[in-house]
Design an enzyme around this catalytic site. Structure first.
Site, mmCIF file in Angstrom:
data_model
loop_
_atom_site.group_PDB
_atom_site.id
_atom_site.type_symbol
_atom_site.label_atom_id
_atom_site.label_comp_id
_atom_site.label_asym_id
_atom_site.label_seq_id
_atom_site.Cartn_x
_atom_site.Cartn_y
_atom_site.Cartn_z
ATOM 1 N N ASP A 195 -1.612 -0.825 5.737
ATOM 2 C CA ASP A 195 -2.024 -0.392 7.242
ATOM 3 C C ASP A 195 -3.323 -0.169 7.318
ATOM 4 O OD1 ASP A 195 -1.978 1.797 5.415
ATOM 5 O OD2 ASP A 195 -1.573 3.149 7.228
ATOM 6 N N THR B 180 -2.266 1.091 -4.658
ATOM 7 C CA THR B 180 -2.932 2.186 -3.881
ATOM 8 C C THR B 180 -4.016 2.694 -4.502
ATOM 9 O OG1 THR B 180 -2.446 4.451 -3.156
ATOM 10 C CG2 THR B 180 -1.582 3.858 -5.229
ATOM 11 N N ASP C 69 -4.553 5.538 -4.119
ATOM 12 C CA ASP C 69 -4.607 7.093 -4.490
ATOM 13 C C ASP C 69 -4.546 7.497 -5.949
ATOM 14 O OD1 ASP C 69 -3.601 9.616 -3.554
ATOM 15 O OD2 ASP C 69 -2.451 9.052 -2.046
ATOM 16 N N ARG D 104 -5.530 3.956 -7.887
ATOM 17 C CA ARG D 104 -6.907 4.197 -7.985
ATOM 18 C C ARG D 104 -7.724 2.809 -7.687
ATOM 19 N NH1 ARG D 104 -9.059 8.563 -6.468
ATOM 20 N NH2 ARG D 104 -7.872 10.314 -7.512
ATOM 21 N N PHE E 153 -10.384 25.025 -5.586
ATOM 22 C CA PHE E 153 -9.404 23.855 -6.307
ATOM 23 C C PHE E 153 -10.073 23.003 -7.185
ATOM 24 C CE2 PHE E 153 -7.443 20.068 -6.221
ATOM 25 C CZ PHE E 153 -6.198 20.509 -6.610
ATOM 26 N N ASP F 38 0.829 -1.345 -0.219
ATOM 27 C CA ASP F 38 0.074 -0.158 -0.021
ATOM 28 C C ASP F 38 0.944 1.148 -0.051
ATOM 29 O OD1 ASP F 38 -2.257 1.428 0.366
ATOM 30 O OD2 ASP F 38 -1.907 1.558 2.718
#
Lengths: 348, 1362
Positions: free
Chosen positions: B822, B681, B683, B796, B544, B399
């Site tokens: 984690d 991940t 992210d 993703r 943003f 991860d």
């Protein structure tokens, strides 16, 4: 979150593991490494050692005098008689003359040797009752099948296949002083068993009279005499404590085996051992072996520190030593040849 | 999500048909559906079923079942040659040891379960609030959750303390994201507020889908008072989330216990078996076959013997009555030998294995070097069954957040007005390396400072204290321009709730330096400037987005100046700057390069003073744009663009996305050990790639990096094949061995062999493309491509996909996989992998609780694998080799003996020797070997990661090694049988008594055997500790002691039929022959082994042998210093991503929704603020009239909730930005356009990034080499408005025209070019792949010369455009 943080701060004691050598896997230790010099010198040393031992063993085995006479064929008619079990009460004797060219120095031992007799069969070895042989409970014939009880149900003493098949030839060695006079070589029938067998493992039932003690039991089916009548000359040598019986009961590991029968009583002419000359074995042939294609022989042998006349161990050591030596030489050659290659790798 | 796999899809479809009904506050009704309660059970046994269940499980082990069968066989007297106790005693010992271990494990699980199940929660019952345990919660209950409480079950949000029923949650446990998310209840229930009467009278009926594992999907209908309201997942609080920033909320329990999405996502807890276990099972089977063969041979032998000899031997030993012929006897003998030879399968094997694993696990728990002091956590081996597999790992799936990174953003450096701050210099002007001892800057002058914040450069504080105008303005802008929310429970103790950690870091920095953001309302921001409280009026937030990559606020200062503060990606901002700050920009850019070099995340900060009139005019336009229905997004960005120009540069910030300590070093070492590391991940790609570079997963000198971003099967396949074509062109040919293999062997299970690429490659794939790639026909393509790459980044990813990737690898590759993570989003992966490692981090305990090993830092992984894993593996292999060897040598002796004992199933040994051999005589030495042995010490293991290699290929114990053991065993047994046999033949003791009796022979053989195996293990032991000595030689000594006990007079007289070997020891042990036999046997058995071991590395040197030689050389000559592996410095990478994972909170803040009724408080603080409300009416239409307000609120409420819903969901932010907010046709059309081809959009929480074409048309080129766009650089003074059609490049972007570029320029070029306005249409957040933006005559050449990305650039670029 804050609650959790509080909790951790309360658990103030550290969970840092102990710093012990065991837990950190840092125990002081010697590292065993097979270095070239170590291995090669080890091989050399082993080779030398084995060769030495081997030669000593061979020499000592060579010093032994041994005579073995197979008498199944020589006493062919007796053997034939014994093939028929109904002839069990007919006595058959057989005399085998032989010439001893050299004196057998020192202690001389007489063995009987059986070929192809399987004392190591699982059921055979099992077929005995140690508790009965201890004399405490004659009626305990637990694992003695198929010779535990007679047809009428009386327990057999000694029970079991081992006891039943006892070697019952009588072998007498005669020394022909000259063509007319022959004397019986004095033999000891004691001291042929392990001390532990004779004095611990085998015990007669406690009684003054053995025949009374064995009352309520019957003799094994193949036996002619009862267990308490095995040795008429020496009353102490009867019952379970009979030396021949004890020797027989120590089952052999292999189908070809010899068992100590008598040892020379070094008196009269025989203080130095068996002098050279003419001898004869007078055998009362009782034990049938031809039925299972076995053979019997009688062996006379002297002794050295390394046991009998068996050359095997000496030869094995010598061969091992030689091969080890050869191997160490070739290994050294290979090592020297490939060492450069190895160094190259190391430097890489 | 349904796309993710076929089987899953099928199941889901089936499930979707089922519907869940429930009614609030109606336990009677709900109980009729039989929903489970909220109990969670991970334990396996209860008190009552423990014994039967555990025994059942144990007897499922092949060996145990085998021994049970043996036991029954032994009870048959006709065939049993062994006493019953020879099997029963070992079996009992083995079973009870395992049972005790299982029991202890299960007790722990029970405790964990109980802890969770007994947490208390508040339940609304009959108008009252009752405290109850978690496990008693039922479907349909209404529960009250408080701030910072974990959510009990999956609940439908009814109402909350916040206006509009908003509730903030942290979903770290679920998906690993630590930023706050917002959930909003539907209005009809939010009106219930905390009115207990209403709540308990609430009888809404819910119809929703049945439990599933889709975290981001929920559909249902609430029927309340005859009206239907649709429910989606924005109304659902999932178990595992934590309530934040919300004092209380009420929820209706929908899913409980095992039905919750959290538990559904956990997957089944499967019992993990190591490869070694499987191998052992196979080998045990082999042994069975071998055993059967031997028994068969012996039975035939017996038949022949009985026929030839036994039949005639019946005078002495008549056949049993039931034996009618030799055939019957042979059949019985078969089984007898089956029993005798049972020790071929070592009964104590499994229990010894368990003990060894337990011991090696303890070492992990005890290791001080894996103890993390800051958190007071040692490493923890949670399972004790996988140790040796740690030494075989080939693939690590990691991860990112919290595993590689600390997930802590730290304000590290800044550049203000051309001066760089933050690189601490000492008195001599030398750079100071920041360490624990470095003196921190003293912030005591600021009472509101955050004590945890640390900074090491005093000059900044001095500048601050001196009142440097620019520094003040810089921090003012940081303290104003953000969407952070503050919480001040205790006076002076501020807690910031930031949406992204970056933003939090910036605001915290400003706070510490003296510009404390204290609180905000929808219209004001209160800042304490160096102790002086000031209230700024918030006029607008230009929020943003991932396209804009910047955010601005417009405020009215207390001095009544209208100011715009902007922060954003430097690439964007530098185009919007006023020409007057050109020189400053040059300097700042250099600083930014420095920052990027250190891997810091950078932002530029700028401001602009707007004159009032301009603002008023703009404000009008802005509100018009806000209200427009058509093209609202476009209009908004145009309006924003008008405002955000001519900015004055203030400086730049550098935030450190702190990697965990030692991560790059660890990864370098693991790479050297040929362990491939993949990052999986959830992210963004950009973030993931950046981290991948930072921690050496990707290296600068890689030959190529492929990006998979196909939007459908075909493109994904093409991309995969192109990548493979680059790495190994021949692998696409029909003639490739793998292809032919795949064509000929389609049946499962098959293994794909390792393929070697022609260089170092990396691969990036996003979850969206992965969904396609994981489908049946593509997964092999994917696997083959991906496995050739050195580093792989999957971004993703959903939790399920992470597991799927791991599963894929497990299915087709014979490798050991390790997953490390984690968060709760890693649980599925951790469970799926062969080894799951949990990082005990900040993100909850889920990962840890499901892991096999828990460590607190990623860097401990190297120690776990290279030291503990390697040792465990080596020890296990040594153990197994030795164990099989000793049992073969032991058992085969019976085989040889059979030929001399009429095949009568006579054992060679005393039964007691058979009973004790494995259990007593040989167990301790082998245990000491497998607990203490170290071939090389830990320093060398870490110094030479290559030593890890044999484990990965399982070289030390495999079928070949097993056969070697067998051969050695056969040889040893042969020597050990025939040497004594030939020796005692015709041999006697010194009294002339024969020594060839069975019992003496047994003793000789067993003693010789024991000596040989002891010497053998002494040879195997390379690390002789005192314990090894005691165990090894002690066991041998112990054997002699036991011998005298077992053969003693007393014992034998007590049990004459059990202990029959009376006096054998005494009579036999003093035979010279016996000792000569032992010496000869040892020499004959051991010397060949030594010779083999000596010659093997000479003839067939393996890599490991070479390294071993080097190590031995060094240990002998310690003068040679081992060279230290130095970490290469990575090239600078400008991190272009800005500060947020998501679109900002801007809309929410200005809407005033988040503001509790603080106006009154604020009014007291700043009476002007309240009065200025109407001024903003133009900005946001906010009707004041109560009646109108109410009317409008309904419409706006739904509108907002929609917006919020999208915003809070995990779905891609760009979609949200651009998705139509009203029902406008134009917007819709555009949205359709944008979503075209994005089939997974509704199911996949990934951002569908459009990357089909080279995305930077400003510099893009065709392979032909003609520029597609005039190169004329526009002068910087006119920072182009983001008009869609006009491409922009600033003058200092030499875009392909000048080959002599500095690195910094190059980067700037790339960034600028791809930051061109076209990006609004084709957004991409990936800067690295924008190398394609260069215009060159001959792309490949020029790119090679120009572009530092070199070959990999070509690899993605050329085929695509061609």
């Amino acid at each position: 979150m804050t609650a959790k943080m509080k909790r951790t701060s309360e658990e103030s004691q550290s969970r840092l593991p102990d710093n012990s050598a065991l837990k950190q896997q840092q125990l002081p230790a010697y590292r065993l490494q097979l270095t070239a010099t170590g291995v090669l010198s080890g091989f050399f040393a082993t080779g030398v050692f084995c060769l030495g031992v081997g030669i000593i063993l061979i020499l000592s085995a060579k010093s032994i005098k041994e005579i073995e006479i197979k008498y199944t064929k020589i006493c062919g008619n007796c053997a034939k008689l014994r093939e028929d079990a109904t002839n069990f009460d007919k006595e058959c004797t057989c005399s085998i003359p032989f010439y001893l060219s050299e004196t057998m120095q020192g202690n001389v031992y007489m063995y009987y040797k059986l070929y192809g007799f399987y004392q190591n069969l699982y059921r055979y070895i099992l077929s005995r009752s140690n508790s009965q042989l201890l004399g405490t409970d004659l009626k305990d014939v637990g694992t003695c099948a198929p010779f535990s009880k007679s047809h009428d149900g009386t327990p057999i003493a000694p029970c079991g296949a081992i006891a039943n098949s006892i070697f019952n030839d009588t072998i007498i060695l005669s020394y022909n002083l000259n063509s007319s006079i022959s004397i019986e070589v004095p033999m000891l029938r004691s001291g042929i068993t392990w001390w532990t067998d004779k004095y611990v493992k085998f015990q007669n039932p406690r009684s003054k009279n053995l025949s009374i003690a064995f009352a309520g039991t019957t003799k094994p089916p193949s036996w002619v005499k009862s267990v308490y009548e095995l040795d008429k000359e020496d009353p102490e040598n009867n019952g379970f404590l009979n030396d021949d019986f004890i020797v027989w009961m120590r089952a052999a590991a292999f189908p070809t085996f010899k068992k100590l029968y008598r040892r020379l009583n070094r008196i009269q002419y025989f203080t130095e051992g068996l002098p050279a000359g003419n001898y004869s074995f007078n055998i009362t042939y009782n034990f049938p072996v031809t039925r299972f294609r076995g053979e019997k022989s009688v062996v006379l042998s002297t002794l050295t520190w390394s046991g009998g006349s068996n050359l095997f161990l000496g030869l094995a050591y010598t061969v091992t030593g030689a091969v080890t030596w050869l191997a160490s030489f070739s290994m050294m050659a290979i090592h020297l040849m490939l060492k450069d290659r190895k160094m190259f790798f190391i430097q890489q | 999500m349904a796309k993710i796999n076929n089987s899953g899809q099928r199941i889901l479809r089936k499930k979707e048909k089922q519907v869940r009904y429930l009614q609030a506050n109606s336990r009677e009704l709900n109980s009729t559906f039989g929903y489970p309660n909220n109990t969670i059970k991970t334990s396996r046994y209860s008190v009552f079923n423990f014994l039967p269940l555990n025994l059942f499980e144990q007897f499922q082990r092949l060996a145990n079942a085998y021994f049970l069968i043996l036991l029954f066989l032994q009870l048959i007297p006709q065939i049993s040659p062994l006493a019953w106790y020879t099997t029963v005693i070992p079996l009992m010992v083995v079973l009870s040891i395992t049972a005790v271990k299982d029991a202890i494990d299960d007790v722990k699980r029970h405790q964990n379960d109980n802890h969770v199940n007994n947490r208390s929660v508040l339940v609304v019952m009959n108008g009252r609030i009752k405290e109850d345990k978690w496990m008693n919660i039922q479907v349909g209950d209404i529960i009250k959750l408080k701030n910072n409480q974990p959510v009990t079950a999956d609940v439908l949000l009814l109402s909350s303390s916040e206006p509009y029923g908003l509730t903030y949650i942290e979903t770290a446990e679920l998906d690993g994201e630590t930023n706050l998310k917002v959930k909003q209840s539907i209005s009809v229930t939010s009106n219930l507020e905390d009115n207990l009467g209403l709540l308990s009278a609430f009888d809404g009926k819910v119809r929703c889908e049945s439990p599933n594992n889709k975290l981001d999907k929920f559909t249902g209908i609430l029927t309340f008072k005859g009206k239907n309201y649709t429910l989606d997942h924005d109304k659902l609080l999932l178990r595992g989330c934590i309530i934040r920033n919300t004092d209380w909320c009420y929820g209706l329990v929908i899913y409980t216990g095992p039905d919750t999405k959290l538990m559904q996502n956990c997957g089944k807890s499967t019992f993990k078996r190591t490869h070694m276990d499987h191998l052992l099972n196979v080998l045990v089977l082999w042994i069975f076959l071998f055993l059967g063969g031997m028994c068969f041979i012996l039975a035939i032998g017996h038949g022949i013997w009985e026929n030839k000899k036994g039949y005639y031997f019946q005078d002495f030993l008549p056949w049993e009555e039931y034996v009618s012929s030799s055939v019957v006897s042979a059949i019985l003998t078969f089984w007898s030998y089956f029993i005798i030879l049972n020790t071929m399968v070592p009964i104590s094997l499994y229990v010894s294995v368990e003990i060894i694993r337990l011991g090696n696990s303890c070492y992990i728990n005890w290791d001080r070097k894996m103890y993390y002091a800051p958190k007071n956590t040692p490493a923890q081996a949670r399972t004790t069954t996988l140790n040796e597999e740690l030494g075989q790992v080939k693939y690590v799936f990691s991860d990112k957040t919290g595993t590689l990174t600390q997930n802590i953003m730290i304000f590290n450096k800044c550049s203000i007005n051309g001066i760089i701050y933050g690189c601490g210099y000492d008195k001599n002007g030398q750079k100071v390396k920041v360490s624990e001892e470095t003196e921190k800057v003293d912030f005591s002058y600021n009472k509101l400072a955050d004590p945890k914040f640390s900074f090491y450069d005093n000059t900044l504080v001095e500048a601050m204290k001196k009142g440097d105008h620019w520094v003040h303005l810089f921090f003012l802008s940081l303290s104003l321009c953000h969407t952070v929310m503050s919480e001040e429970k205790v006076e002076g103790k501020l807690v910031y709730q930031a949406q992204s950690p970056d933003e939090g870091a910036l605001v915290t920095a400003a706070r510490n330096f003296g510009f404390v953001f204290r609180s905000r309302t929808s219209e004001t921001i209160m800042v304490v400037e160096m102790g002086e409280t000031k209230v700024y009026q918030l006029l607008a937030i230009l929020d943003f987005s991932n396209v804009r990559k910047r955010m601005s606020v417009i405020v009215r200062t207390p001095e009544d100046r209208v100011m715009l503060f902007c922060k954003g990606a430097d690439t964007i901002l530098c185009q919007l700057l006023h020409p007057s700050c050109r020189s400053l920009r040059e300097v700042t850019m250099e600083h930014l390069d420095d920052f990027a070099f250190e891997g810091l995340r950078t932002l530029m900060v700028a401001y602009r003073e707007v004159d009032n009139a301009f603002y008023q005019a703009w404000s009008k336009k802005h509100s018009e744009a806000c209200l427009s229905l058509e093209n609202r997004e476009d209009k908004m960005s145009d309006v924003y663009g008008e405002m955000e120009k001519d900015l004055m540069l203030l400086g730049a910030t550098a935030i450190e996305d702190k990697l965990q300590d030692g991560v790059p070093e660890t990864i370098t070492i693991l790479n050297k050990a040929k362990i491939k590391i993949w990052v999986l991940t959830g992210d963004k790609q950009e973030t993931a790639v950046n981290i991948a570079y930072a921690c050496n997963i990707f290296e600068e000198e890689m030959d190529g990096i492929f990006i998979m971003e196909g939007k459908n099967d075909e493109t994904v396949r093409q991309e995969l094949r192109l990548a493979r074509n680059k790495m190994k062109p021949e692998s696409l040919l029909e003639s490739d061995p793998v292809n032919t293999y795949l064509n000929t062997k389609p049946q499962m299970p098959f293994r794909i062999p390792e393929e070697v690429p022609n260089g170092n490659y990396g691969l990036i794939i996003n979850g969206y493309s992965l969904a396609y790639a994981l489908e049946g026909n593509l997964e092999l393509e994917l696997l083959r491509t991906v496995c050739m790459c050195k580093g792989v980044i999957c971004c993703r990813m959903t939790p399920l996909q992470k597991a799927q990737v791991v599963e894929l690898m497990k299915r087709y590759k014979q490798v050991v996989t390790l997953a490390i993570g984690d968060g709760a989003n890693d649980v599925s992966m951790i469970k799926a992998a062969h080894i799951g490692v949990g990082i005990t981090g900040q993100e909850g305990m889920q990962a840890m609780l499901n892991s096999d090993y828990a460590i607190s830092q990623f860097r401990y992984l190297q120690r776990l694998l290279l030291v503990h894993g390697r040792w465990s593996y080596n020890r296990m292999c040594k153990f197994l080799s030795y164990f099989f060897y000793k049992n073969f040598a032991f058992t085969l002796m019976h085989f040889w003996y059979a030929f001399f004992s009429g095949f009568s199933a006579q054992t060679v040994y005393d039964t007691w020797f058979i009973t004790f051999y494995n259990l007593v005589y040989t167990s301790l030495p082998v245990l000491s070997l497998s607990l203490f042995d170290q071939d090389v010490n830990e320093t060398w293991s870490l110094r030479f990661p290559e030593l890890y290699d044999p484990g990965q290929h399982n070289l030390y114990f495999n079928k070949k090694e097993f056969v070697k053991c067998l051969v050695r065993g056969i040889y040893s047994s042969f020597v050990l049988f025939f040497i004594p046999m030939r020796t005692i033949h015709n041999s006697m003791d010194s009294d002339g008594k024969e020594i060839s009796d069975y019992q003496s022979f047994s003793l000789i053989v067993q003693t010789a055997l024991l000596c040989v195996v002891t010497v053998q293990i002494a040879l195997d032991t390379t690390y002789w500790t005192l314990i090894s000595h005691i165990f090894t030689w002690g066991s041998l000594g112990f054997y002699f002691c036991i011998l005298f006990l077992l053969y003693s007079d007393g014992l034998c007289l007590m049990f004459p039929n059990v202990f029959q070997f009376l006096g054998v020891a005494r009579n036999t042990l003093n035979l010279p022959q016996m000792w000569l036999i032992i010496i000869l046997s040892v020499v004959l058995c051991i010397l060949p082994v030594i010779g083999y071991r000596f010659l093997k590395p000479l003839f067939w040197p393996a890599d490991v042998d070479k390294i071993m030689n080097r190590i031995h050389l060094w240990t002998r000559h310690p003068l040679l210093p081992p060279t230290q592996t130095k970490l290469r410095h990575t090239r600078p990478r400008r991190s272009a991503y800005a500060f947020s994972h998501k679109q900002g909170f801007g809309a929410l803040i200005t809407s005033g929704k988040t503001m509790k009724d603080k106006q009154a408080v604020l009014a007291a603080h700043h009476p002007k603020g309240a009065g200025q409300g109407p001024q903003k009416a133009g900005l946001r239409p906010k009707p004041r009239g109560s009646g109108r307000r109410k009317a409008l609120r309904v419409t706006r409420g739904t509108h907002r909730s929609e917006q919020l819903g999208r915003w809070a969901s995990t779905a891609g932010p760009e979609d949200r930005t651009n998705a139509p907010s009203g029902g406008a046709a134009g917007g819709k059309a555009r949205s359709d356009h944008r979503l075209r081809g994005c089939r997974g959009a509704r199911t996949l929480p990934t951002r569908p990034e459009r990357r089909g074409a080279p995305a930077c048309p400003s510099c893009s080129t065709t392979p032909g080499g003609r520029e597609t766009r005039p190169p004329a650089p526009q002068p910087p003074p006119a920072p182009s408005p983001p008009a869609r059609s006009s491409p922009t490049v600033s003058s200092d972007c030499p875009c392909g025209d000048t080959p002599q570029l500095t690195r910094a320029q190059l980067y700037r070029c790339i960034h600028i070019s791809f930051a061109g306005p076209e990006r609004a249409q084709r957004p991409s957040s990936q800067p690295r792949d924008r190398g394609g933006g260069f215009r060159t005559a001959s792309p490949s050449q020029a790119v090679g010369a120009l572009c530092p990305f070199g070959p990999w650039f070509r690899s993605w670029y050329l085929p695509e455009s061609g």
